[in-house]
Motif scaffolding. Structure first.
Motif, short mmCIF file in Angstrom:
data_model
loop_
_atom_site.label_atom_id
_atom_site.label_comp_id
_atom_site.label_asym_id
_atom_site.label_seq_id
_atom_site.Cartn_x
_atom_site.Cartn_y
_atom_site.Cartn_z
N GLY A 1 0.79 -1.22 0.00
CA GLY A 1 0.00 0.00 0.00
C GLY A 1 0.82 1.27 0.00
O GLY A 1 0.29 2.35 -0.26
N HIS A 2 2.12 1.16 0.29
CA HIS A 2 2.98 2.34 0.32
C HIS A 2 3.78 2.52 -0.95
O HIS A 2 4.12 3.64 -1.32
N ALA A 3 4.11 1.41 -1.60
CA ALA A 3 4.94 1.47 -2.81
C ALA A 3 4.22 0.81 -3.98
O ALA A 3 3.43 -0.12 -3.81
N LEU A 4 4.51 1.33 -5.16
CA LEU A 4 3.99 0.75 -6.40
C LEU A 4 5.08 -0.15 -6.96
O LEU A 4 6.18 0.30 -7.25
N MET A 5 4.78 -1.44 -7.10
CA MET A 5 5.75 -2.41 -7.60
C MET A 5 5.13 -3.15 -8.78
O MET A 5 4.11 -3.82 -8.64
N PHE A 6 5.75 -3.01 -9.94
CA PHE A 6 5.19 -3.64 -11.14
C PHE A 6 6.28 -3.91 -12.16
O PHE A 6 7.38 -3.36 -12.09
N SER A 7 5.95 -4.78 -13.10
CA SER A 7 6.86 -5.09 -14.19
C SER A 7 6.09 -5.07 -15.51
O SER A 7 4.90 -5.36 -15.55
N VAL A 8 6.81 -4.72 -16.56
CA VAL A 8 6.23 -4.63 -17.90
C VAL A 8 6.97 -5.60 -18.81
O VAL A 8 8.20 -5.52 -18.93
N GLY A 9 6.25 -6.50 -19.45
CA GLY A 9 6.84 -7.40 -20.42
C GLY A 9 6.62 -6.84 -21.81
O GLY A 9 5.48 -6.55 -22.19
N CYS A 10 7.68 -6.67 -22.58
CA CYS A 10 7.54 -6.03 -23.88
C CYS A 10 8.50 -6.64 -24.90
O CYS A 10 9.47 -7.32 -24.54
N ILE A 11 8.19 -6.41 -26.16
CA ILE A 11 9.06 -6.81 -27.26
C ILE A 11 9.60 -5.54 -27.90
O ILE A 11 8.83 -4.66 -28.31
N VAL A 12 10.91 -5.44 -27.95
CA VAL A 12 11.58 -4.31 -28.60
C VAL A 12 12.17 -4.83 -29.91
O VAL A 12 12.98 -5.77 -29.88
N PRO A 13 11.78 -4.28 -31.05
CA PRO A 13 12.28 -4.80 -32.33
C PRO A 13 13.71 -4.40 -32.62
O PRO A 13 14.01 -3.72 -33.61
N ARG A 14 14.59 -4.82 -31.74
CA ARG A 14 16.03 -4.57 -31.86
C ARG A 14 16.77 -5.77 -31.31
O ARG A 14 16.32 -6.39 -30.34
N PRO A 15 17.94 -6.09 -31.87
CA PRO A 15 18.74 -7.16 -31.28
C PRO A 15 19.31 -6.69 -29.95
O PRO A 15 19.25 -5.51 -29.60
N LEU A 16 19.90 -7.62 -29.20
CA LEU A 16 20.45 -7.28 -27.90
C LEU A 16 21.48 -6.17 -28.00
O LEU A 16 21.54 -5.29 -27.12
#
Length: 309
Positions: free
Chosen positions: A95-110
């Protein structure tokens, strides 16, 4: 763990509703960040790590049919094994902190992802500075410490952890983990301060700061919506321009620009100089007695240099 849906409002004496600052209103968050649809947003009470959860999800994604952009967002009120850069733990009370993760595809090689974590930091600072009700003078107190810590008056407001699940010659699956201190937690702050005091000065972590210090009505829902809007746009821009599209934006948020800093590796200082900014790869440009030196991120930490008499 199943998703949890909430009515993030509670009745006031007058019968009106007000946001529940300690819970996330899914519908409101989605409405304020249209690039993220309701099915994409998962909210759970507890998990070990939202980054770990989504890393497993992204690794299982068919690579040949991967579509660029944000695919999933997972938020948790409590993480039992939350982590940050260099294996550090992330501690927060529900309730005090916002904790989240975003899974995404970036069209670039590493090899084309240099500076991605810095772009994330710049996007977050811009959106946090633009939160409704935040005075311009207070917004300017939010800045970036290289490589990607978000600061408020020198305290750590947010942390970022970017991991990659897989990469091909044309795309990379990435998970962007974010922790934002939304509301002050005096008990946890005191605990962290006591633990830090027992460490050598150069090994002490940056003390925490919370958004509520400058925005008393800060809540998880509005903060999440702002962050997701910024990160969705960031993924699009980074996909086409790389960090070159964020270098000036990052520099505009640089909290230590022109200041004397010390760089630490494994807790030991290895460079000192004046922080100038970053190059197109996100490396810190440090002005030293021997000239300008480019410092790669890696397992490097930055501190303000102690003043000399």
């Amino acid at each position: 763990m199943t998703d949890t849906h909430f009515d993030a409002s509670s009745p006031t004496p007058s019968g009106e509703s007000r946001p529940n600052e300690s819970r996330i209103d899914r519908e409101r968050a989605v409405a304020l960040s249209p690039a993220v649809s309701s099915p994409m947003l998962e909210i759970v009470d507890e998990t070990a790590s939202t980054n770990t959860d989504l890393m497993q999800r992204m690794k299982a994604m068919p690579r040949e049919r991967a579509v660029a952009g944000v695919h999933v967002v997972r938020a948790a009120y409590r993480q039992t094994a939350g982590r940050g850069r260099q294996g550090r733990s992330w501690q927060a009370q529900p309730g005090h902190a916002l904790m989240f993760s975003v899974g995404c595809i970036v069209p670039r090689p590493l090899s084309g992802l240099a500076g991605l974590s810095l772009a994330v930091g710049a996007a977050l600072v811009e959106r946090l500075r633009a939160l409704p009700g935040l005075a311009a003078g207070d917004a300017a107190r939010i800045g970036l410490k290289w490589p990607n810590d978000v600061l408020l008056d020198g305290g750590k407001l947010a942390g970022i952890l970017v991991e990659t699940a897989w990469s091909t010659s044309s795309a990379t699956a990435a998970v962007i983990g974010v922790g934002i201190n939304v509301r002050s937690d005096p008990a946890l702050d005191a605990e962290l301060a006591a633990a830090a005091a027992a460490l050598p000065e150069q090994a002490r972590p940056t003390p925490p700061a919370a958004l509520s210090q400058i925005l008393p009505d800060a809540d998880l829902t509005l903060t999440l919506a702002a962050a997701l809007a910024g990160l969705s746009a960031m993924v699009d821009t980074f996909s086409s321009q790389g960090f070159a599209g964020f270098r000036a934006r990052w520099s505009a948020c640089h909290a230590y620009a022109g200041r004397e800093v010390v760089l630490l590796e494994n807790g030991e200082p290895f460079a000192r100089g004046r922080a100038l900014g970053v190059d197109d790869a996100g490396q810190l440009l440090l002005e030293t007695a021997d000239g300008i030196r480019a410092i790669a991120t890696g397992d490097v930490s930055l501190r303000l240099a102690p003043s000399t008499p």
